[in-house]
Design a protein around this motif. Sequence first.
Motif, short mmCIF file in Angstrom:
data_model
loop_
_atom_site.label_atom_id
_atom_site.label_comp_id
_atom_site.label_asym_id
_atom_site.label_seq_id
_atom_site.Cartn_x
_atom_site.Cartn_y
_atom_site.Cartn_z
N GLN A 1 6.81 2.29 3.81
CA GLN A 1 6.65 1.66 5.13
C GLN A 1 7.09 0.20 5.13
O GLN A 1 7.03 -0.47 6.15
CB GLN A 1 5.16 1.70 5.55
CG GLN A 1 4.48 3.02 5.34
CD GLN A 1 4.49 3.86 6.60
OE1 GLN A 1 5.19 3.56 7.56
NE2 GLN A 1 3.72 4.92 6.59
N LYS B 1 0.86 -1.19 0.00
CA LYS B 1 0.00 0.00 0.00
C LYS B 1 0.89 1.24 0.00
O LYS B 1 0.71 2.13 -0.81
CB LYS B 1 -0.90 0.00 1.24
CG LYS B 1 -2.32 -0.40 0.92
CD LYS B 1 -3.22 -0.09 2.08
CE LYS B 1 -4.65 -0.48 1.80
NZ LYS B 1 -5.42 -0.57 3.04
N ASP B 2 1.81 1.28 0.94
CA ASP B 2 2.76 2.40 0.99
C ASP B 2 4.16 1.81 1.04
O ASP B 2 4.60 1.30 2.07
CB ASP B 2 2.48 3.25 2.23
CG ASP B 2 3.47 4.40 2.34
OD1 ASP B 2 4.39 4.49 1.49
OD2 ASP B 2 3.33 5.21 3.27
#
Length: 366
Positions: A142, A138-139
Amino acid sequence: MKRKISIIGSTGSIGTQALEVIEKLRDKFEIIALAGGHNKELLAKQAEKFKPRYNCLGEEGLEKICSDKENDIILVACSGKIGLKPTLTAIRNGIDIALANKETLVMAGDIVMAEAEKYGVNIIPVDSEHCAIHQCIKDINQVDKLIITASGGPFLKKSVEDMKNATVEQALAHPRWNMGKKITVDSATLMNKGLEIIEAHHLFGFDYDNIDVVVHPQSIVHSAIEYKDGSVIAQIGLPSMHIPIQYAITYPERFEGIKSKSFSFSEIARLDFEKPDYEKFPTLKLAYEMGKLGGTATVCLNAANEEAVFAFLDGKIKLYDIYKITKKMCDEHKVIKNPTIDEIMAVDKEVREQTQQFINLNFVLK
Ligand code: MG
Protein backbone atom coordinates in the motif's frame (compact mmCIF):
# COMPACT_ATOMS: atom_id res chain seq x y z
CA MET A 1 14.06 -17.87 26.18
CA LYS A 2 17.18 -15.85 25.55
CA ARG A 3 17.88 -14.69 22.05
CA LYS A 4 21.25 -15.97 20.86
CA ILE A 5 23.24 -13.27 19.14
CA SER A 6 26.67 -12.70 17.62
CA ILE A 7 28.17 -9.34 16.76
CA ILE A 8 30.45 -8.82 13.78
CA GLY A 9 32.31 -5.57 14.43
CA SER A 10 31.84 -5.50 18.21
CA THR A 11 34.66 -2.98 18.77
CA GLY A 12 33.31 -0.40 16.32
CA SER A 13 30.87 2.44 16.91
CA ILE A 14 27.68 0.39 16.31
CA GLY A 15 29.13 -2.72 17.98
CA THR A 16 30.01 -0.96 21.24
CA GLN A 17 26.60 0.72 21.37
CA ALA A 18 24.95 -2.65 20.73
CA LEU A 19 26.77 -4.06 23.74
CA GLU A 20 25.50 -1.12 25.81
CA VAL A 21 21.98 -2.09 24.75
CA ILE A 22 22.62 -5.76 25.57
CA GLU A 23 24.03 -4.79 28.96
CA LYS A 24 20.63 -3.25 29.77
CA LEU A 25 18.87 -6.36 28.50
CA ARG A 26 21.18 -9.02 29.94
CA ASP A 27 18.28 -11.40 30.64
CA LYS A 28 17.12 -11.25 27.00
CA PHE A 29 20.36 -12.17 25.24
CA GLU A 30 23.03 -14.79 25.16
CA ILE A 31 26.11 -13.85 23.18
CA ILE A 32 27.46 -16.62 20.98
CA ALA A 33 30.42 -14.75 19.49
CA LEU A 34 32.04 -11.34 19.28
CA ALA A 35 34.22 -10.38 16.33
CA GLY A 36 36.30 -7.22 16.56
CA GLY A 37 38.17 -5.29 13.90
CA HIS A 38 41.64 -4.32 15.13
CA ASN A 39 41.20 -3.33 18.74
CA LYS A 40 42.54 -6.37 20.57
CA GLU A 41 42.39 -4.80 24.04
CA LEU A 42 38.77 -3.70 23.73
CA LEU A 43 37.74 -7.10 22.38
CA ALA A 44 39.42 -8.77 25.36
CA LYS A 45 37.55 -6.44 27.73
CA GLN A 46 34.26 -7.15 25.99
CA ALA A 47 34.88 -10.90 26.12
CA GLU A 48 35.61 -10.75 29.82
CA LYS A 49 32.48 -8.75 30.52
CA PHE A 50 29.97 -10.43 28.20
CA LYS A 51 31.42 -13.95 28.17
CA PRO A 52 30.68 -14.97 24.59
CA ARG A 53 31.26 -18.63 23.75
CA TYR A 54 34.10 -17.47 21.50
CA ASN A 55 35.55 -14.34 19.97
CA CYS A 56 37.84 -13.41 17.10
CA LEU A 57 39.79 -10.50 15.72
CA GLY A 58 39.88 -9.48 12.08
CA GLU A 59 38.42 -11.30 9.11
CA GLU A 60 39.33 -14.79 10.22
CA GLY A 61 36.58 -16.53 12.10
CA LEU A 62 33.70 -14.58 10.52
CA GLU A 63 32.70 -17.55 8.37
CA LYS A 64 32.72 -19.80 11.43
CA ILE A 65 30.51 -17.41 13.39
CA CYS A 66 28.10 -16.98 10.50
CA SER A 67 27.71 -20.73 9.91
CA ASP A 68 27.02 -21.38 13.61
CA LYS A 69 23.33 -22.26 13.59
CA GLU A 70 23.14 -21.66 17.33
CA ASN A 71 22.69 -17.99 16.41
CA ASP A 72 19.16 -16.62 16.22
CA ILE A 73 20.45 -13.31 14.91
CA ILE A 74 23.75 -11.80 13.86
CA LEU A 75 24.42 -8.08 14.05
CA VAL A 76 26.63 -7.21 11.09
CA ALA A 77 28.21 -3.97 12.25
CA CYS A 78 31.63 -4.09 10.65
CA SER A 79 32.42 -1.55 7.96
CA GLY A 80 33.58 -2.33 4.45
CA LYS A 81 33.20 -5.25 2.11
CA ILE A 82 34.40 -7.86 4.62
CA GLY A 83 30.79 -7.96 5.84
CA LEU A 84 29.41 -9.26 2.56
CA LYS A 85 30.43 -12.92 2.36
CA PRO A 86 29.83 -13.74 6.06
CA THR A 87 26.38 -12.13 5.81
CA LEU A 88 25.51 -14.39 2.88
CA THR A 89 26.76 -17.39 4.85
CA ALA A 90 24.52 -16.46 7.79
CA ILE A 91 21.52 -16.02 5.49
CA ARG A 92 22.13 -19.45 3.93
CA ASN A 93 22.17 -20.89 7.45
CA GLY A 94 18.76 -19.39 8.14
CA ILE A 95 20.06 -16.84 10.65
CA ASP A 96 18.31 -13.46 10.86
CA ILE A 97 20.45 -10.40 10.20
CA ALA A 98 20.48 -7.02 11.93
CA LEU A 99 22.25 -5.09 9.23
CA ALA A 100 24.40 -2.04 9.86
CA ASN A 101 26.97 -2.71 7.13
CA LYS A 102 26.24 -0.58 4.08
CA GLU A 103 28.41 -2.41 1.58
CA THR A 104 26.36 -5.59 1.85
CA LEU A 105 23.39 -4.06 0.04
CA VAL A 106 25.21 -1.39 -1.99
CA MET A 107 27.52 -3.99 -3.53
CA ALA A 108 25.28 -7.03 -3.73
CA GLY A 109 21.72 -6.03 -2.83
CA ASP A 110 20.08 -8.14 -5.54
CA ILE A 111 21.86 -11.32 -4.45
CA VAL A 112 21.52 -10.70 -0.70
CA MET A 113 17.78 -9.95 -0.83
CA ALA A 114 17.06 -12.91 -3.13
CA GLU A 115 18.92 -15.25 -0.77
CA ALA A 116 17.12 -13.80 2.26
CA GLU A 117 13.80 -14.51 0.59
CA LYS A 118 14.85 -18.00 -0.43
CA TYR A 119 15.95 -18.92 3.11
CA GLY A 120 13.11 -17.08 4.85
CA VAL A 121 15.49 -14.82 6.72
CA ASN A 122 14.64 -11.39 8.15
CA ILE A 123 16.99 -8.56 7.35
CA ILE A 124 16.33 -5.82 9.87
CA PRO A 125 18.05 -2.53 9.14
CA VAL A 126 20.01 -0.75 11.86
CA ASP A 127 20.65 2.51 10.01
CA SER A 128 18.28 5.09 11.53
CA GLU A 129 16.58 5.95 8.22
CA HIS A 130 15.87 2.38 7.13
CA CYS A 131 14.94 1.41 10.66
CA ALA A 132 12.43 4.29 10.63
CA ILE A 133 10.91 3.07 7.37
CA HIS A 134 10.83 -0.49 8.70
CA GLN A 135 8.89 0.78 11.71
CA CYS A 136 6.43 2.76 9.57
CA ILE A 137 5.52 0.04 7.08
CA LYS A 138 2.52 -2.12 7.90
CA ASP A 139 1.58 -3.28 4.42
CA ILE A 140 4.31 -2.60 1.91
CA ASN A 141 1.96 -3.07 -1.05
CA GLN A 142 0.00 0.00 0.00
CA VAL A 143 3.06 2.24 0.14
CA ASP A 144 3.74 4.59 -2.74
CA LYS A 145 6.90 6.36 -1.74
CA LEU A 146 9.78 6.31 0.71
CA ILE A 147 10.96 9.64 2.10
CA ILE A 148 14.46 9.52 3.49
CA THR A 149 15.64 12.40 5.64
CA ALA A 150 19.15 13.84 5.54
CA SER A 151 20.62 16.13 8.19
CA GLY A 152 22.56 17.93 5.46
CA GLY A 153 25.88 17.59 7.30
CA PRO A 154 28.24 20.41 8.33
CA PHE A 155 28.08 22.28 4.99
CA LEU A 156 24.33 22.69 4.69
CA LYS A 157 24.45 26.44 5.37
CA LYS A 158 27.86 26.97 3.81
CA SER A 159 28.59 28.08 0.26
CA VAL A 160 29.94 25.81 -2.46
CA GLU A 161 33.20 27.81 -2.19
CA ASP A 162 33.48 27.06 1.53
CA MET A 163 32.93 23.42 0.77
CA LYS A 164 35.60 23.36 -1.90
CA ASN A 165 38.16 24.67 0.58
CA ALA A 166 36.98 22.56 3.49
CA THR A 167 39.56 21.04 5.78
CA VAL A 168 39.37 17.50 7.14
CA GLU A 169 38.43 18.94 10.55
CA GLN A 170 35.50 20.88 9.10
CA ALA A 171 34.26 17.84 7.19
CA LEU A 172 34.47 15.74 10.35
CA ALA A 173 32.45 18.19 12.45
CA HIS A 174 29.04 16.61 11.96
CA PRO A 175 26.34 18.61 13.76
CA ARG A 176 24.06 15.72 14.79
CA TRP A 177 25.66 12.32 14.75
CA ASN A 178 28.91 11.04 16.18
CA MET A 179 30.19 8.38 13.80
CA GLY A 180 33.34 6.91 12.24
CA LYS A 181 35.49 9.12 9.96
CA LYS A 182 34.57 7.58 6.61
CA ILE A 183 30.81 7.85 7.17
CA THR A 184 31.18 11.38 8.55
CA VAL A 185 32.91 12.56 5.36
CA ASP A 186 30.19 10.76 3.38
CA SER A 187 27.62 12.69 5.39
CA ALA A 188 29.35 15.98 4.51
CA THR A 189 29.15 15.22 0.76
CA LEU A 190 25.71 13.53 1.08
CA MET A 191 27.23 10.38 -0.43
CA ASN A 192 26.01 8.68 2.73
CA LYS A 193 22.46 9.55 1.70
CA GLY A 194 23.24 8.29 -1.80
CA LEU A 195 24.32 4.94 -0.39
CA GLU A 196 21.18 4.90 1.77
CA ILE A 197 18.82 5.31 -1.19
CA ILE A 198 20.56 2.35 -2.83
CA GLU A 199 20.11 0.32 0.36
CA ALA A 200 16.45 1.38 0.60
CA HIS A 201 15.86 0.31 -3.01
CA HIS A 202 17.06 -3.20 -2.17
CA LEU A 203 15.64 -3.53 1.34
CA PHE A 204 12.12 -2.42 0.48
CA GLY A 205 12.01 -3.14 -3.26
CA PHE A 206 11.18 0.40 -4.38
CA ASP A 207 12.11 2.03 -7.69
CA TYR A 208 14.50 4.95 -7.36
CA ASP A 209 11.80 7.31 -8.68
CA ASN A 210 9.76 6.43 -5.60
CA ILE A 211 12.53 7.17 -3.11
CA ASP A 212 12.81 10.84 -2.17
CA VAL A 213 15.41 12.60 -0.08
CA VAL A 214 14.50 15.61 2.05
CA VAL A 215 16.96 17.67 4.06
CA HIS A 216 15.93 17.94 7.70
CA PRO A 217 18.67 19.53 9.82
CA GLN A 218 17.28 18.62 13.27
CA SER A 219 17.38 14.85 12.63
CA ILE A 220 14.14 14.31 14.56
CA VAL A 221 12.13 12.80 11.72
CA HIS A 222 14.25 9.73 10.93
CA SER A 223 12.37 8.99 7.69
CA ALA A 224 8.82 8.54 6.44
CA ILE A 225 6.62 6.69 3.98
CA GLU A 226 3.71 7.88 1.90
CA TYR A 227 0.76 5.59 1.37
CA LYS A 228 -1.25 5.43 -1.87
CA ASP A 229 -3.95 7.64 -0.36
CA GLY A 230 -1.46 10.39 0.47
CA SER A 231 -1.19 9.61 4.18
CA VAL A 232 2.33 10.07 5.45
CA ILE A 233 3.68 8.06 8.40
CA ALA A 234 6.95 9.26 9.89
CA GLN A 235 9.05 7.79 12.66
CA ILE A 236 10.36 10.48 14.98
CA GLY A 237 12.52 10.64 18.06
CA LEU A 238 15.64 12.22 19.50
CA PRO A 239 18.78 11.32 17.54
CA SER A 240 20.31 8.23 19.15
CA MET A 241 21.77 5.13 17.55
CA HIS A 242 20.89 3.00 20.60
CA ILE A 243 17.22 3.01 19.63
CA PRO A 244 17.52 1.63 16.08
CA ILE A 245 20.16 -0.87 17.23
CA GLN A 246 17.87 -2.08 20.01
CA TYR A 247 14.89 -2.20 17.65
CA ALA A 248 16.83 -4.34 15.17
CA ILE A 249 18.16 -6.88 17.65
CA THR A 250 14.95 -7.24 19.65
CA TYR A 251 12.50 -7.12 16.71
CA PRO A 252 9.56 -7.74 16.74
CA GLU A 253 9.52 -7.11 20.48
CA ARG A 254 10.21 -3.79 22.17
CA PHE A 255 11.77 -3.27 25.59
CA GLU A 256 12.63 -0.28 27.69
CA GLY A 257 16.36 -1.07 27.49
CA ILE A 258 18.20 2.12 26.74
CA LYS A 259 15.22 4.40 26.46
CA SER A 260 15.90 7.86 25.20
CA LYS A 261 14.51 10.68 27.30
CA SER A 262 10.79 11.05 26.78
CA PHE A 263 9.95 12.92 23.61
CA SER A 264 8.59 16.43 23.97
CA PHE A 265 6.99 18.09 20.95
CA SER A 266 6.88 21.42 22.74
CA GLU A 267 10.59 21.31 23.55
CA ILE A 268 11.44 20.55 19.92
CA ALA A 269 9.06 23.35 18.87
CA ARG A 270 10.00 23.43 15.20
CA LEU A 271 11.17 21.14 12.44
CA ASP A 272 12.64 22.33 9.14
CA PHE A 273 12.68 20.65 5.75
CA GLU A 274 14.16 21.61 2.41
CA LYS A 275 15.01 20.10 -0.94
CA PRO A 276 18.55 18.80 -1.35
CA ASP A 277 20.77 21.09 -3.41
CA TYR A 278 22.07 18.83 -6.16
CA GLU A 279 24.58 21.44 -7.35
CA LYS A 280 26.17 21.61 -3.95
CA PHE A 281 25.85 17.87 -3.36
CA PRO A 282 26.29 16.30 -6.81
CA THR A 283 27.25 12.93 -5.30
CA LEU A 284 23.62 12.38 -4.33
CA LYS A 285 22.56 12.75 -7.96
CA LEU A 286 25.38 10.45 -9.03
CA ALA A 287 24.16 7.82 -6.57
CA TYR A 288 20.65 7.93 -8.06
CA GLU A 289 22.13 7.55 -11.55
CA MET A 290 24.34 4.62 -10.62
CA GLY A 291 21.54 3.00 -8.64
CA LYS A 292 19.28 3.12 -11.67
CA LEU A 293 22.01 1.58 -13.83
CA GLY A 294 22.19 -1.29 -11.33
CA GLY A 295 24.56 -4.27 -11.57
CA THR A 296 28.14 -3.33 -10.75
CA ALA A 297 27.50 0.43 -11.15
CA THR A 298 26.94 0.79 -7.40
CA VAL A 299 30.02 -1.36 -6.69
CA CYS A 300 32.07 1.12 -8.69
CA LEU A 301 30.41 4.10 -7.00
CA ASN A 302 31.13 2.72 -3.55
CA ALA A 303 34.73 1.66 -4.23
CA ALA A 304 35.76 4.89 -6.00
CA ASN A 305 34.14 7.04 -3.34
CA GLU A 306 35.76 5.16 -0.48
CA GLU A 307 39.23 5.41 -1.98
CA ALA A 308 38.69 9.12 -2.64
CA VAL A 309 37.49 9.65 0.95
CA PHE A 310 40.64 7.94 2.26
CA ALA A 311 42.75 10.22 0.04
CA PHE A 312 40.88 13.24 1.42
CA LEU A 313 41.46 12.08 5.00
CA ASP A 314 45.16 11.65 4.11
CA GLY A 315 45.28 15.25 2.91
CA LYS A 316 45.96 14.26 -0.70
CA ILE A 317 42.85 15.79 -2.26
CA LYS A 318 40.20 18.41 -1.49
CA LEU A 319 36.67 17.62 -0.41
CA TYR A 320 35.15 18.41 -3.79
CA ASP A 321 37.68 16.20 -5.56
CA ILE A 322 35.92 13.21 -3.98
CA TYR A 323 32.99 13.83 -6.30
CA LYS A 324 35.13 14.54 -9.36
CA ILE A 325 37.16 11.37 -8.89
CA THR A 326 34.13 9.19 -8.15
CA LYS A 327 32.27 10.59 -11.16
CA LYS A 328 35.20 9.92 -13.47
CA MET A 329 35.49 6.32 -12.31
CA CYS A 330 31.73 5.82 -12.70
CA ASP A 331 31.76 7.31 -16.22
CA GLU A 332 34.51 4.93 -17.27
CA HIS A 333 32.99 1.85 -15.66
CA LYS A 334 31.54 -0.86 -17.89
CA VAL A 335 28.56 -2.14 -15.95
CA ILE A 336 28.08 -5.89 -15.54
CA LYS A 337 24.38 -6.68 -15.17
CA ASN A 338 23.52 -9.44 -12.70
CA PRO A 339 27.10 -9.97 -11.48
CA THR A 340 28.17 -12.93 -9.33
CA ILE A 341 29.80 -12.31 -5.94
CA ASP A 342 33.21 -13.05 -7.48
CA GLU A 343 32.61 -10.51 -10.24
CA ILE A 344 31.49 -7.97 -7.64
CA MET A 345 34.67 -8.52 -5.63
CA ALA A 346 36.81 -8.28 -8.78
CA VAL A 347 35.18 -4.98 -9.83
CA ASP A 348 35.63 -3.61 -6.32
CA LYS A 349 39.35 -4.44 -6.39
CA GLU A 350 39.89 -3.12 -9.89
CA VAL A 351 38.07 0.18 -9.27
CA ARG A 352 40.00 0.75 -6.05
CA GLU A 353 43.32 0.23 -7.85
CA GLN A 354 42.29 2.52 -10.71
CA THR A 355 41.08 5.19 -8.30
CA GLN A 356 44.33 5.13 -6.33
CA GLN A 357 46.33 5.29 -9.54
CA PHE A 358 44.27 8.21 -10.83
CA ILE A 359 44.70 10.09 -7.56
CA ASN A 360 48.45 9.47 -7.45
CA LEU A 361 48.91 10.65 -11.05
CA ASN A 362 46.64 13.68 -10.96
CA PHE A 363 46.73 14.99 -7.42
CA VAL A 364 49.58 13.86 -5.22
CA LEU A 365 52.44 14.48 -7.64
CA LYS A 366 51.20 17.90 -8.71
MG1 MG B 1 21.83 6.90 8.27
